[in-house]
Design a protein around this motif. Sequence first.
Motif: not given
Length: 439
Positions: A249-277
Amino acid sequence: MAQDLNANLDAYWMPFTANRQFKKAPRLLTRADGMYFTDDKGRQILDGIAGLWCVNAGHNRPKIVKAIQEQAAEMDFAPPFQMGHPKAFELAEKLVQLTPAGLNKVFYTNSGSESVDTALKMAIAYHRVRGEGARTRLIGRERGYHGVNFGGISVGGMVANRKMFGTMLGGVDHIRHTHDPARNAFSVGQPAHGAEFADDLEKLIALHDASTIAAVIVEPVAGSTGVLIPPQGYLQRLRQICDKHGILLIFDEVITGFGRTGNPFAAQTFGVTPDLMTVAKGLTNGCVPMGAVFATQNIYDAFMNGPEHLIEFFHGYTYSAHPLACAAALGTLETYADEGLLTRAAEMQGYFAECLHSLKGEPNVIDIRNIGLIGGVELTPLPGEPAKRAFNVFLDCWDKGLLVRTTGDTVALSPPLVIEREHIDRIIDTLRGALRRAA
């Protein structure tokens, strides 16, 4: 000054721009500071989109500027193949302290598009080095945006980005997008309905067989297509299906990374960790082009075999870990830490959501979507002229000193994380006026 600038516009073929319209009525930016640009006429323009989803710390930040200047004077370039420089390793160590647990390897690129293509190659190569070389198929999502390289537009699902460029990569399929206005219009935060859309992946697995599928790539929040927020439980369901069938599972966090959703990464906001980001944009606050791919230890270890003198992964870029980019990123991370910016969207999102959703009922507004400091206002298209209504709103906002972004007939907002309530008030008031005038 304006006349001199306007006289030299012809040679530049501008990206993702209506070139003819622009050159008839140019919108030229000459300076930037804090929450504002300055145009060539001396007007201050409130930046409602963080440059292009990237200037998360605001413009002209002293520690970032100083880091770039000092690095340019010390060492302008270092070859990244078979060589290294200290800041590349220092930055990687700092980055993996921010990522979700397990994503502890960093591969540097120069953009989000390059990050995506790198992650796709990693996924296919990972299965091959493990003896599952038949796993070459890639699964994207309708309305997904993953940059503009051939890999990214192949797994992406935005029609205008694909239709002119031939057959693209083979062995790619797509699950449905999650936009469901009939059930979820005007949701505040994550919509309640739509987790079952993830089950499309099971249908594609039944069609192609899991033994042929390398990876699934999605944006946690689909940004460039108009701010589509994942339904509750949707990303969790994707993770479960990928785990069940041995698919990365790959998350594309080019937009959501670095604080945009209230955590460093959206993976943390939604509680789901991908294999690649994949990341870029906010990594350097937009100051110097840079991207990266985060990988798990397991993926990295799979490549670390064979004779030690041989290259394990035949991939990289001349400008991977460029010294100026690494310096900019280190200055950016320090600025984020000093001001608590990687979690500030969580503090501001309540007021942002309240103000944004106050636009419900304004002319032609058919949906409003938000998470963290991201917002989307979807408009009814003009009959026979898709995207024109939103573009007219964009031009009106520009005339009133506000920079917004449009995609199709959706107006997107992603202001710098240093935004204050008075900036939010001005953004919403200006947008409200533009919506009324466009009616």
